[in-house]
Write an enzyme that holds these catalytic residues in place. Structure first.
Site, PDB file in Angstrom:
ATOM      1  N   GLY A 300      34.452 -15.304  15.009  1.00  0.00           N
ATOM      2  CA  GLY A 300      35.634 -16.414  15.116  1.00  0.00           C
ATOM      3  C   GLY A 300      35.920 -16.903  16.133  1.00  0.00           C
ATOM      4  O   GLY A 300      35.750 -16.338  17.329  1.00  0.00           O
ATOM      5  N   GLY A 302      39.492 -19.720  17.836  1.00  0.00           N
ATOM      6  CA  GLY A 302      40.225 -20.452  17.737  1.00  0.00           C
ATOM      7  C   GLY A 302      40.709 -21.106  18.928  1.00  0.00           C
ATOM      8  O   GLY A 302      40.299 -21.390  19.899  1.00  0.00           O
ATOM      9  N   GLY A 303      42.326 -21.472  18.828  1.00  0.00           N
ATOM     10  CA  GLY A 303      42.588 -22.440  19.924  1.00  0.00           C
ATOM     11  C   GLY A 303      42.646 -21.610  21.039  1.00  0.00           C
ATOM     12  O   GLY A 303      42.860 -22.130  22.325  1.00  0.00           O
ATOM     13  N   GLY A 305      41.210 -18.732  21.873  1.00  0.00           N
ATOM     14  CA  GLY A 305      40.104 -17.449  22.306  1.00  0.00           C
ATOM     15  C   GLY A 305      39.140 -17.504  21.296  1.00  0.00           C
ATOM     16  O   GLY A 305      39.005 -18.194  20.296  1.00  0.00           O
ATOM     17  N   VAL A 307      36.471 -14.397  19.064  1.00  0.00           N
ATOM     18  CA  VAL A 307      36.358 -13.003  18.755  1.00  0.00           C
ATOM     19  C   VAL A 307      34.967 -12.726  18.569  1.00  0.00           C
ATOM     20  O   VAL A 307      34.119 -13.426  18.048  1.00  0.00           O
ATOM     21  CB  VAL A 307      36.986 -12.831  17.662  1.00  0.00           C
ATOM     22  CG1 VAL A 307      37.068 -11.329  17.123  1.00  0.00           C
ATOM     23  CG2 VAL A 307      38.602 -13.235  17.867  1.00  0.00           C
ATOM     24  N   LYS A 321      38.517  -9.769  21.421  1.00  0.00           N
ATOM     25  CA  LYS A 321      39.121 -11.055  21.480  1.00  0.00           C
ATOM     26  C   LYS A 321      39.289 -11.450  22.965  1.00  0.00           C
ATOM     27  O   LYS A 321      39.803 -10.940  23.907  1.00  0.00           O
ATOM     28  CB  LYS A 321      40.506 -11.203  20.820  1.00  0.00           C
ATOM     29  CG  LYS A 321      41.070 -12.570  21.296  1.00  0.00           C
ATOM     30  CD  LYS A 321      42.480 -12.523  20.451  1.00  0.00           C
ATOM     31  CE  LYS A 321      42.958 -14.137  20.718  1.00  0.00           C
ATOM     32  NZ  LYS A 321      44.169 -14.284  20.155  1.00  0.00           N
ATOM     33  N   ASP A 422      53.820 -15.957  13.753  1.00  0.00           N
ATOM     34  CA  ASP A 422      52.543 -16.811  13.417  1.00  0.00           C
ATOM     35  C   ASP A 422      51.803 -16.154  12.216  1.00  0.00           C
ATOM     36  O   ASP A 422      50.544 -15.942  12.219  1.00  0.00           O
ATOM     37  CB  ASP A 422      51.735 -16.847  14.803  1.00  0.00           C
ATOM     38  CG  ASP A 422      50.489 -17.985  14.382  1.00  0.00           C
ATOM     39  OD1 ASP A 422      50.727 -18.861  13.596  1.00  0.00           O
ATOM     40  OD2 ASP A 422      49.304 -17.846  15.041  1.00  0.00           O
TER      41      ASP A 422
END
Length: 603
Positions: A300, A302-303, A305, A307, A321, A422
Site C-alpha cells: 500500500g 499513500g500521500g 508514505g 507500506v 511503513k 482521520d
C-alpha cells in the site's frame, strides 16, 4: 467563478465525445505478451488463500499493455467503458492458456471504468502533455534521472520508485482535484515505463522495478560488464600509492559523516520517551525482512508514505511503513506519533511493534514504523470485493462494533483523551479473524481534560471531516464521531463516501437521508445483506445518520452510539434533516478548509 464551473462541467463531456468519435469498441492493446513474458503465474493458479496478491499481479500485468498504449497514443487510459470491457475480455483470453481461472478477471476488475479516462482522476490528466504540464520539469526531473537507465541495481530501482511516489504525493498536495494518490502513482509508473525508460515496456528490469510485476526466478538478464585490466605492471607501484592516499581520505571523510549521521539518529531516539516500549529495529533488519524494500513487498501507499509487507528473522509477519515528506516535517511529528501509539493498549487499535530511524548520505534520513501484519487488508479493500467475497452482515456488524469500542477507549479510557482525526475505511485494518483495528495515528492529537474542545489546524480526509472542524478548526470528540458515522453508512450500503466516477453524485449522507425519509431504508442496505435482520440493520443505519449529522450538538458521544448499536438504549427520534452536504456552496467551503491543510480527498 461561473466560467470555471461551466468549463469543468463541459470539459469531461467534450473529451468523452472526442474519444468516442476517434475510437471504437475494439481493444487497441495486443495482450499476447501475457503468454510470453516471464511473469510468475503461481499466485493466480491457486488464489483461494491470497486472491488480493493475485489481483495485484494481474493489475500490474495489465499495466504493461497500458504502458504500450501510452507510448503509442500519449493517452494514459482507454477512451470508454466499452473499449475497456473488450480489453479485459482479450486480457482474460490470453490468460486462459496459462491455466488461469476465467473468473479471476471479472472478480479482480469488477468495474471496467477503472481503466477509462476520467477528468476527476489524478488532477484531470489525460495525456503525457497534461502530465508534463501538471507535474512541471522541476518535479519530474528526479523521475527522469533515476528511471532512465539500467534498473537491475536495487538502489537505483528503489530511487526510481521513490521518485515516482514523491511526484504523486507532490501532485496531490498541490492540486486538490488530484484525489487519488494511488492513481497518480500508477500514472507516474506508466510514464516512467513508456516515456522515460529507453529499455522498453517489456524489458525485465522495467517490468520488475517500475511496473512491479513478479517475475520467475532467473529471468533477469545478467548485464554485468567485465572490467578489462589496462594498466601495466610498470605503473602499479605509483598507482597503488595514489589509491592508498585517496582511500584514506575517503575513509576519514566517511568516518566523520558517519559520526554526524549517528548523532542525528541518537538525537531522535533520545527525543522519544524511554517508557514507550517500542523496539528499535536496525534498518538492515527491515531490509532483510522486505528483500531490500523490494517493490514486490509493497502492499500500500499513500500521500505520507509507503507500506511494505515483511517477515522478521523469527518468522513474524509485519507491516513496515516508511514515512515520506521528511523535508517538510520535523522529527517532532515522528516522535509524537510514536509516543501516541505507544500509549494505546486495546485489541481494536493497531499497536506499534517497533520503529526504526536511519541517516546517511546516499538515502538521507529515513523513518519507519513497524506493526503486526493484517492479512485481510483494509476495510476499503474488503468493501470493493464482489461476488462470494463480499462482507457478510455478521462481519459488517462486528467491524462497526470493533471500531466503536476502539474509539470509546481513545475518548474515555485514556487521560488526556486522544482524537484520531482521520477515521476512514482505509485506516481500518482486518486481522485473520476479520476483527477490525483502527490504524494510522499520524494525525492524532491529545485533547484537554479541562475544556470541551480546542482549535487546531485542520487535518483529515475530504468526505470524512466534520463540518464544524473543516470550516472553523473546532476539534472535539464529536469530530471523530462524525467520521465514524460516515464509515457506518459506507459499511451498510457498500457505497463510497464520495463517488469519484460521478462528479454530480450526492454525498452518502444526503443519499441515505433521502431514502430514509421516503420510507425506503431497505434500499440503503448493500444487496448482499438484504436477507439479514431488517430491524437490526435499520438501527445501525439510524445510528450512522445520527453520528454523521451536520449539527455537532445533535450527534451522540461514541459511548452513547455504542450502547445504541448494541441495543442497550433506544435510538432517539431522528432530528430534522441537516443542510445537504452535497450542496455546491457547502462542498466549496469544506474543500477550501481542507486545501489550507494540504490533506487529500477520500480514496
Amino acid at each position: 467563478m461561473e466560467k470555471t464551473h461551466v468549463t469543468f462541467f463541459f470539459l469531461p463531456l467534450l473529451i468523452t465525445s472526442l474519444f468516442t468519435i476517434a475510437s471504437s469498441s475494439s481493444c487497441p492493446i495486443n495482450f499476447s505478451y501475457v503468454q510470453t513474458l516471464p511473469w510468475d503465474t503461481s499466485t493466480c493458479r491457486n488464489p483461494i488463500h491470497d486472491q488480493q496478491h493475485c489481483c495485484q499481479t494481474l493489475t500490474t500485468l495489465f499495466h504493461v499493455g497500458l504502458a504500450q498504449h501510452l507510448k503509442q497514443t500519449s493517452f494514459f487510459q482507454l477512451p470508454n467503458q466499452s473499449t475497456s470491457s473488450t480489453c479485459l475480455s482479450n486480457f482474460q483470453a490470453n490468460l486462459t492458456p496459462l491455466s488461469i481461472n476465467s473468473s479471476l478477471v471479472p472478480s479482480c476488475f469488477p468495474n471496467p471504468s477503472m481503466f477509462v479516462t476520467n477528468m476527476s482522476t489524478c488532477a484531470g490528466i489525460v495525456t503525457t502533455q497534461d502530465w508534463e504540464q501538471k507535474v512541471g520539469s522541476v518535479r519530474v526531473g528526479p523521475l527522469r534521472s533515476f528511471c532512465s537507465g539500467e534498473l537491475s541495481d536495487q538502489t537505483r530501482c528503489h530511487n526510481c520508485v521513490a521518485a515516482g511516489l514523491k511526484v504523486a504525493f507532490q501532485l496531490t498536495s498541490v492540486d486538490p482535484n488530484a484525489s487519488d494518490v494511488n492513481q497518480c502513482f500508477s500514472f507516474a509508473s506508466l510514464y516512467a515505463a513508456a516515456v522515460v525508460n529507453p529499455q522498453g515496456t517489456t524489458d525485465d528490469t522495467t517490468m520488475g522495478c517500475i511496473l512491479n510485476i513478479p517475475l520467475t526466478k532467473g529471468s533477469s538478464k545478467n548485464r554485468g560488464k567485465v572490467v578489462k585490466v589496462v594498466f601495466t605492471v610498470l605503473g602499479c607501484v605509483i598507482i597503488a600509492f595514489v589509491v592508498m592516499v585517496i582511500i584514506y581520505r575517503k575513509w576519514d571523510k566517511r568516518r566523520k559523516e558517519n559520526v554526524y549521521h549517528r548523532e542525528i539518529e541518537n538525537g531522535v531516539r533520545n527525543s522519544v520517551l524511554s517508557n514507550t516500549g517500542a523496539k528499535w529495529f536496525h534498518v538492515s533488519e527491515l531490509e532483510r525482512a522486505t528483500d531490500r524494500f523490494s517493490r514486490r513487498s509493497v502492499v500500500g501507499q499513500g500521500g505520507d508514505g509507503v507500506v511494505y509487507k515483511g517477515k522478521l528473522s523469527d518468522g513474524t509477519l509485519v507491516a513496515i511503513k516508511e514515512n515520506f515528506d521528511l523535508e517538510n516535517k520535523g522529527d517532532e511529528e515522528f516522535c509524537y506519533e510514536v509516543e501516541i501509539i505507544s500509549k494505546i493498549r486495546h485489541r481494536n487499535l493497531l499497536a506499534l511493534r517497533g520503529c526504526c530511524i536511519s541517516s546517511d548520505n546516499m538515502k538521507g534520513k529515513r523513518r519507519f514504523l513497524v506493526y503486526d501484519f493484517m492479512p485481510n487488508g483494509s476495510l476499503c479493500y474488503q468493501l470493493s470485493l464482489g461476488g462470494a467475497n463480499r462482507l457478510t452482515w455478521p462481519q459488517r456488524k462486528n467491524i462497526i462494533l470493533d471500531v466503536a469500542k476502539g474509539l470509546a477507549y481513545l475518548h474515555y479510557e485514556i487521560k488526556p483523551p486522544i482524537y484520531h482525526r482521520d477515521i476512514k475505511a482505509t485506516n481500518i485494518l482486518l486481522d485473520s479473524k476479520m476483527s477490525a483495528k483502527l490504524a494510522d495515528f499520524g494525525l492524532a492529537r491529545e485533547g484537554s481534560e479541562d475544556q470541551s474542545h480546542f482549535t487546531t489546524r485542520v487535518a483529515g480526509t475530504y468526505g470524512y471531516v466534520a463540518p464544524e472542524y473543516a470550516l472553523y478548526g473546532q476539534l472535539t470528540d464529536k469530530s471523530d464521531v462524525y467520521s465514524f458515522g460516515i464509515v457506518i453508512l459506507e459499511i451498510m450500503s457498500g457505497r463510497k463516501v464520495l463517488d469519484s466516477l460521478n462528479s454530480s453524485a450526492d454525498a452518502i449522507t444526503d443519499w441515505v437521508w433521502t431514502l430514509v425519509e421516503s420510507g425506503k431504508v431497505e434500499d440503503v442496505f448493500d444487496e448482499s445483506i438484504r436477507e439479514g435482520p431488517e430491524k437490526m440493520m435499520e438501527r445501525f443505519v439510524h445510528v450512522g445518520m445520527l453520528c454523521a449529522h451536520a449539527v455537532m450538538a445533535l450527534r451522540p458521544s461514541i459511548a452513547e452510539a455504542l450502547k445504541m448499536l448494541e441495543g442497550d438504549t433506544e435510538i432517539p427520534k431522528l432530528p430534522d434533516r441537516p443542510v445537504p452536504l452535497g450542496h455546491a456552496s457547502f462542498q466549496s467551503s469544506l474543500l477550501h478548509g481542507l486545501q489550507r491543510s494540504g490533506r487529500s480527498m477520500a480514496c
